[in-house]
Write a protein that holds these residues in place. Structure first.
Motif, PDB file in Angstrom:
ATOM      1  N   TYR A   1      -3.658   5.344   2.193  1.00  0.00           N
ATOM      2  CA  TYR A   1      -2.135   4.709   1.648  1.00  0.00           C
ATOM      3  C   TYR A   1      -2.661   3.566   0.504  1.00  0.00           C
ATOM      4  O   TYR A   1      -3.581   3.029   0.459  1.00  0.00           O
ATOM      5  CB  TYR A   1      -1.644   3.749   2.860  1.00  0.00           C
TER       6      TYR A   1
ATOM      7  N   ASP B   1       2.365   0.302  -4.077  1.00  0.00           N
ATOM      8  CA  ASP B   1       3.016   0.790  -5.302  1.00  0.00           C
ATOM      9  C   ASP B   1       2.329   0.062  -6.366  1.00  0.00           C
ATOM     10  O   ASP B   1       2.163   0.790  -7.629  1.00  0.00           O
ATOM     11  CB  ASP B   1       4.454   0.745  -5.383  1.00  0.00           C
ATOM     12  N   SER B   2       1.951  -1.101  -6.293  1.00  0.00           N
ATOM     13  CA  SER B   2       1.646  -1.968  -7.283  1.00  0.00           C
ATOM     14  C   SER B   2       0.249  -1.658  -8.056  1.00  0.00           C
ATOM     15  O   SER B   2      -0.198  -1.808  -9.231  1.00  0.00           O
ATOM     16  CB  SER B   2       1.706  -3.317  -7.159  1.00  0.00           C
TER      17      SER B   2
ATOM     18  N   LYS C   1      -1.091   1.699  -7.170  1.00  0.00           N
ATOM     19  CA  LYS C   1      -1.390   3.277  -7.154  1.00  0.00           C
ATOM     20  C   LYS C   1      -1.553   3.743  -8.570  1.00  0.00           C
ATOM     21  O   LYS C   1      -0.945   3.226  -9.371  1.00  0.00           O
ATOM     22  CB  LYS C   1      -0.087   3.931  -6.720  1.00  0.00           C
TER      23      LYS C   1
END
Length: 124
Positions: free
Chosen positions: A59, A62-63, A65
């Motif tokens: 995992y 988002d910041s 990725k």
């Protein structure tokens, strides 16, 4: 019991890279998930990335990725966080943590063992 020791933090300019390492000792034969979390001043501690023992479940926030990569070498009892294209907003104390349940959880409360934290500062 598990003990975690982090290394690799420091000061880097925006656009640069750092590689964090977290070496585990103690019950290292257990199949625990590992996570990287960070906490900036005045902010909540939140997940950056996590990886289960097998590496099948990964995992990323988002910041990060596309810029950060989590990996582990179970033979060396070590988990890594490769951080590329660093931004000033990545500045925080970074913590590694272990989830003995190997649940794949990405929340702070589900990780039982924690390292001491290492400072990452990204300048502009």
């Amino acid at each position: 019991q598990v003990q975690l020791v982090e290394s690799g933090g420091g000061l880097v300019q925006a656009g640069g890279s750092l590689r964090l390492s977290c070496a585990a000792s103690g019950r290292t034969f257990s199949r625990y998930a590992m996570g990287w979390f960070r906490q900036a001043p005045g902010k909540e501690r939140d997940v950056v990335a996590s990886i289960t023992w097998s590496g099948v479940s990964i995992y990323y926030a988002d910041s990060v990725k596309g810029r950060f990569t989590i990996s582990r070498d179970n033979a060396k009892n070590t988990v890594y966080l490769q951080m590329n294209s660093l931004k000033p907003e990545d500045t925080a104390v970074y913590y590694c943590a272990a989830d003995n349940r190997n649940s794949g959880s990405v929340v702070v409360q589900d990780f039982r063992y924690w390292g001491q934290g290492t400072q990452v500062t990204v300048s502009s």
